[in-house]
Design a protein around this motif. Sequence first.
Motif, PDB file in Angstrom:
ATOM      1  N   THR A  38       0.657  -1.142  -0.029  1.00 12.35           N
ATOM      2  CA  THR A  38      -0.037  -0.044   0.122  1.00 12.35           C
ATOM      3  C   THR A  38       0.935   1.319   0.052  1.00 12.35           C
ATOM      4  N   LYS A  39       0.201   2.394  -0.162  1.00 10.34           N
ATOM      5  CA  LYS A  39       0.990   3.702  -0.225  1.00 10.34           C
ATOM      6  C   LYS A  39       1.673   4.015   1.133  1.00 10.34           C
ATOM      7  N   ILE A  40       2.954   4.474   1.242  1.00 10.70           N
ATOM      8  CA  ILE A  40       3.163   4.958   2.393  1.00 10.70           C
ATOM      9  C   ILE A  40       3.493   6.446   2.395  1.00 10.70           C
ATOM     10  N   ALA A  99     -13.074  12.093   2.188  1.00 10.83           N
ATOM     11  CA  ALA A  99     -12.996  12.932   1.161  1.00 10.83           C
ATOM     12  C   ALA A  99     -12.844  12.154  -0.251  1.00 10.83           C
ATOM     13  N   HIS A 100     -12.213  10.995  -0.210  1.00  8.40           N
ATOM     14  CA  HIS A 100     -12.359  10.226  -1.430  1.00  8.40           C
ATOM     15  C   HIS A 100     -13.730   9.836  -1.732  1.00  8.40           C
ATOM     16  N   ARG A 101     -14.672   9.374  -0.928  1.00  6.73           N
ATOM     17  CA  ARG A 101     -15.699   8.967  -1.420  1.00  6.73           C
ATOM     18  C   ARG A 101     -16.725  10.249  -1.875  1.00  6.73           C
ATOM     19  N   SER A 160      -6.579  27.274 -14.352  1.00  5.85           N
ATOM     20  CA  SER A 160      -7.673  26.319 -14.797  1.00  5.85           C
ATOM     21  C   SER A 160      -8.095  25.446 -13.731  1.00  5.85           C
ATOM     22  N   ILE A 161      -7.265  25.058 -12.732  1.00  4.56           N
ATOM     23  CA  ILE A 161      -7.684  24.503 -11.580  1.00  4.56           C
ATOM     24  C   ILE A 161      -8.350  25.276 -10.666  1.00  4.56           C
ATOM     25  N   ALA A 162      -7.856  26.507 -10.510  1.00  2.50           N
ATOM     26  CA  ALA A 162      -8.585  27.488  -9.623  1.00  2.50           C
ATOM     27  C   ALA A 162     -10.030  27.852  -9.982  1.00  2.50           C
ATOM     28  N   GLU A 188       0.912  21.549 -10.928  1.00  2.00           N
ATOM     29  CA  GLU A 188       2.303  21.493 -11.282  1.00  2.00           C
ATOM     30  C   GLU A 188       2.806  20.397 -12.349  1.00  2.00           C
ATOM     31  N   THR A 189       2.149  19.336 -11.918  1.00  2.00           N
ATOM     32  CA  THR A 189       2.402  18.055 -12.897  1.00  2.00           C
ATOM     33  C   THR A 189       1.721  18.249 -14.196  1.00  2.00           C
ATOM     34  N   THR A 190       0.747  18.967 -14.575  1.00  2.00           N
ATOM     35  CA  THR A 190       0.123  19.308 -15.664  1.00  2.00           C
ATOM     36  C   THR A 190       1.177  20.096 -16.704  1.00  2.00           C
ATOM     37  N   SER A 191       1.464  21.156 -15.633  1.00  2.00           N
ATOM     38  CA  SER A 191       2.335  22.171 -16.513  1.00  2.00           C
ATOM     39  C   SER A 191       3.671  21.485 -16.943  1.00  2.00           C
ATOM     40  N   GLY A 192       4.129  20.683 -16.149  1.00  2.00           N
ATOM     41  CA  GLY A 192       5.648  19.866 -16.472  1.00  2.00           C
ATOM     42  C   GLY A 192       5.130  19.026 -17.819  1.00  2.00           C
ATOM     43  N   MET A 193       4.162  18.330 -17.546  1.00  2.00           N
ATOM     44  CA  MET A 193       3.845  17.497 -18.906  1.00  2.00           C
ATOM     45  C   MET A 193       3.832  18.341 -20.207  1.00  2.00           C
ATOM     46  N   LEU A 194       2.838  19.522 -20.150  1.00  2.31           N
ATOM     47  CA  LEU A 194       2.767  20.069 -21.487  1.00  2.31           C
ATOM     48  C   LEU A 194       4.071  20.766 -21.842  1.00  2.31           C
ATOM     49  N   VAL A 252       8.239   9.915  -8.587  1.00  3.44           N
ATOM     50  CA  VAL A 252       8.482   8.840  -7.717  1.00  3.44           C
ATOM     51  C   VAL A 252       7.347   8.602  -7.022  1.00  3.44           C
ATOM     52  N   PHE A 253       6.542   7.416  -6.713  1.00  2.00           N
ATOM     53  CA  PHE A 253       5.896   7.191  -5.621  1.00  2.00           C
ATOM     54  C   PHE A 253       6.116   6.100  -4.535  1.00  2.00           C
ATOM     55  N   SER A 254       5.576   6.152  -3.443  1.00  2.92           N
ATOM     56  CA  SER A 254       6.263   5.212  -2.589  1.00  2.92           C
ATOM     57  C   SER A 254       5.170   4.145  -2.019  1.00  2.92           C
ATOM     58  N   GLY A 300      -3.935   6.029  -6.506  1.00 10.31           N
ATOM     59  CA  GLY A 300      -3.844   6.693  -7.744  1.00 10.31           C
ATOM     60  C   GLY A 300      -4.603   8.107  -7.962  1.00 10.31           C
ATOM     61  N   CYS A 301      -3.988   8.741  -8.990  1.00  9.68           N
ATOM     62  CA  CYS A 301      -4.300  10.193  -9.083  1.00  9.68           C
ATOM     63  C   CYS A 301      -5.791  10.669  -9.373  1.00  9.68           C
ATOM     64  N   ILE A 302      -6.550  11.128  -8.512  1.00  8.45           N
ATOM     65  CA  ILE A 302      -8.056  11.380  -8.725  1.00  8.45           C
ATOM     66  C   ILE A 302      -8.074  12.386  -9.668  1.00  8.45           C
ATOM     67  N   GLY A 303      -7.127  13.288 -10.397  1.00  8.58           N
ATOM     68  CA  GLY A 303      -7.346  14.285 -11.079  1.00  8.58           C
ATOM     69  C   GLY A 303      -7.036  14.093 -12.510  1.00  8.58           C
TER      70      GLY A 303
HETATM   71  C1  HEM Z   1      -2.170  11.736  -6.746  1.00  8.75           C
HETATM   72  C2  HEM Z   1       0.429  12.100 -10.820  1.00  8.75           C
HETATM   73  C3  HEM Z   1      -2.694  15.848 -12.290  1.00  8.75           C
HETATM   74  C4  HEM Z   1      -4.723  15.673  -7.876  1.00  8.75           C
HETATM   75  C5  HEM Z   1      -1.240  11.486  -7.715  1.00  8.75           C
HETATM   76  C6  HEM Z   1      -0.387  10.332  -7.790  1.00  8.75           C
HETATM   77  C7  HEM Z   1       0.529  10.635  -9.038  1.00  8.75           C
HETATM   78  C8  HEM Z   1      -0.056  11.788  -9.547  1.00  8.75           C
HETATM   79  C9  HEM Z   1       1.880   9.810  -9.350  1.00  8.75           C
HETATM   80  C10 HEM Z   1      -0.120   9.369  -6.733  1.00  8.75           C
HETATM   81  C11 HEM Z   1       0.926   9.938  -5.576  1.00  8.75           C
HETATM   82  C12 HEM Z   1       1.277   8.854  -4.552  1.00  8.75           C
HETATM   83  O1  HEM Z   1       1.440   7.618  -4.673  1.00  8.75           O
HETATM   84  O2  HEM Z   1       1.986   9.409  -3.658  1.00  8.75           O
HETATM   85  C13 HEM Z   1      -0.167  13.302 -11.546  1.00  8.75           C
HETATM   86  C14 HEM Z   1       0.052  13.616 -12.927  1.00  8.75           C
HETATM   87  C15 HEM Z   1      -0.727  14.606 -13.236  1.00  8.75           C
HETATM   88  C16 HEM Z   1      -1.803  14.726 -11.979  1.00  8.75           C
HETATM   89  C17 HEM Z   1       1.233  12.957 -13.789  1.00  8.75           C
HETATM   90  C18 HEM Z   1      -0.809  15.434 -14.413  1.00  8.75           C
HETATM   91  C19 HEM Z   1      -0.198  14.952 -15.330  1.00  8.75           C
HETATM   92  C20 HEM Z   1      -3.416  15.986 -11.171  1.00  8.75           C
HETATM   93  C21 HEM Z   1      -4.546  16.944 -11.152  1.00  8.75           C
HETATM   94  C22 HEM Z   1      -5.312  16.941  -9.905  1.00  8.75           C
HETATM   95  C23 HEM Z   1      -4.344  15.982  -9.128  1.00  8.75           C
HETATM   96  C24 HEM Z   1      -5.102  17.783 -12.288  1.00  8.75           C
HETATM   97  C25 HEM Z   1      -6.255  17.652  -9.396  1.00  8.75           C
HETATM   98  C26 HEM Z   1      -7.372  18.357  -9.972  1.00  8.75           C
HETATM   99  C27 HEM Z   1      -4.382  14.399  -7.173  1.00  8.75           C
HETATM  100  C28 HEM Z   1      -4.778  14.199  -5.800  1.00  8.75           C
HETATM  101  C29 HEM Z   1      -3.854  12.787  -5.379  1.00  8.75           C
HETATM  102  C30 HEM Z   1      -3.101  12.600  -6.826  1.00  8.75           C
HETATM  103  C31 HEM Z   1      -5.582  14.747  -4.802  1.00  8.75           C
HETATM  104  C32 HEM Z   1      -4.094  11.937  -4.295  1.00  8.75           C
HETATM  105  C33 HEM Z   1      -5.146  10.865  -4.349  1.00  8.75           C
HETATM  106  C34 HEM Z   1      -5.357  10.194  -3.154  1.00  8.75           C
HETATM  107  O3  HEM Z   1      -4.569   9.609  -2.645  1.00  8.75           O
HETATM  108  O4  HEM Z   1      -6.420  10.024  -3.055  1.00  8.75           O
HETATM  109  N1  HEM Z   1      -1.213  12.311  -8.917  1.00  8.75           N
HETATM  110  N2  HEM Z   1      -1.469  13.911 -11.153  1.00  8.75           N
HETATM  111  N3  HEM Z   1      -3.336  15.560  -9.880  1.00  8.75           N
HETATM  112  N4  HEM Z   1      -3.361  13.511  -7.759  1.00  8.75           N
HETATM  113 FE1  HEM Z   1      -2.384  13.919  -9.593  1.00  8.75          FE
END
Ligand code: HEM
Length: 464
Positions: A68-70, A99-101, A152-154, A267-273, A330-332, A407-410
């Motif tokens: 599981t995640k750490i 919050a997840h549900r 956009s997110i704001a 941050e992540t989406t900006s980096g990807m673009l 990295v994810f852990s 995994g990523c909710i976004g």
């Molecule tokens: C979780 C990547 C965009 C919100 C994660 C995780 C990764 C990730 C790897 C898992 C982290 C972990 O296991 O510790 C990305 C990438 C994105 C992206 C590569 C874009 C290219 C977004 C966006 C949002 C978002 C747009 C919000 C609108 C979240 C949240 C979590 C998460 C809230 C935690 C989910 C949970 O544990 O319940 N993301 N993300 N992310 N991401 Fe993203």
Amino acid sequence: MTEPIPGPPGLPIIGNVNDIDPIDSIKSLNRLADIYGPIFKLHLGGTDRLYISSQALLNEVCDEKRFTKIVAGALNEIRNGVQDGLFTAHPGEHNWEVAHRVLMPAFGPLSIRNMFDEMHDIASQLVVKWARFGPKEKIDVTGDFTRLTLDSIALCAMDLRFNSFYHEEMHPFVNAMTGFLQESGARANRPHFLNYFMRSTQQKYDSDIALLKQVAIEAVAERKAHPSKKNDLLNAMLNGRDPKTGEGLTDESILNNMITFLIAGHETTSGMLSFLFYQLLKNPSTYQKAQKQVDEVVGRGPVTIEHMSKLPYIEACLRETLRLTPTAPVFSMQPRPDTTEDPITIGGGKYEIAKGQPIMALLSKVHKDPLVYGEDAEEFRPERMLDEPFSKLPPNAWKPFGNGMRGCIGRPFAWQESTLTVALLLQNFNFRFDDPSYVLGIKQTLTIKPKDFYMHATLRDHID
Ligand code: HEM
């Protein structure tokens, strides 16, 4: 018989801190993976951490029945700012479950579809800015994509207009967030007692956190003062009820998650673009194919929600970009705390590991595993990420969005926003490097982005 896990010898107290470049830790970790192989051990911040870098090991660790995640390392330090928000909650924390549900439906396909017009509004601001710049002006690619994704997110999540395209300086939230993430990363790698001797660093850290909170507090106060019927994340957090327990989110959980969305959501989406545009410029034939698809599917008319599912080559380019440069690098994971395995092992029984042992998935390496991606794994080749080859990849060979429940909710938000932006930009402009000899450098906080990457945009001939 199990084998010892290899790794560089550390020093007393500070462990392996000298093996990691604090400015570009991913580069150091990749180098260590080249030396020690697909699993190695480092002693950092007072604990042993394992790093894995093959698809086979990651596949084992992604089994949620065993692992599981750490929340370790930098992520654990980020709890100083956002406690048990979705991203940083420990497995099983109650506020995460609620919050997840409550929030899952708010990130469902219909909700994301409903955000299209607002995403389009912000992406159009970017188009207008670059059109006005003209072909001679140098574009700060990551700077402008950060403006785009933050605004956009704001706007979509909480009806907040940061208006970043209308200011020279980034919104103070961005600087506070960058400082907060950078210092969280640094704290994770140095012995904790040192923090007590770094007064000005600590003061800056505290004031960055205070600013992030202030932005969230103001947004909530504004919504409470002027309630709206908008189907956005803020209303979901304020009014949503957990279908299982009937509870709503606590005030604190709302603030933690608002900051979490603003941070994790841009941050992540900006980096990807940014990496995508670097790759397109570096690979002209790919660029032409991507632009051709936009011309054929969208033509000269407006980009609409219906186009989003009709651009498979753009989708493949995005996937391939995240393969080569996973912006959350990295994810852990850890063995499940309730495991009954004794001993707990990894590597098909080869290595014994401890309960609570952090296992860091080094995605920049896993995503280039030659056993999965072949000898040209280092090359940008979106064809390998078209739907059919993509669906036939071995399990857990491509994990830029993390794993399973955590995994990523976004992801759908990021995908729609990016597809729309790429379509609009390729439809309207031709791009070229500012410096054709530019060599990709990496700027790292918790996420990665290209460093000092500039380009020029020329309006295409067909634009009147
Ligand atoms: C979780 C990547 C965009 C919100 C994660 C995780 C990764 C990730 C790897 C898992 C982290 C972990 O296991 O510790 C990305 C990438 C994105 C992206 C590569 C874009 C290219 C977004 C966006 C949002 C978002 C747009 C919000 C609108 C979240 C949240 C979590 C998460 C809230 C935690 C989910 C949970 O544990 O319940 N993301 N993300 N992310 N991401 Fe993203």
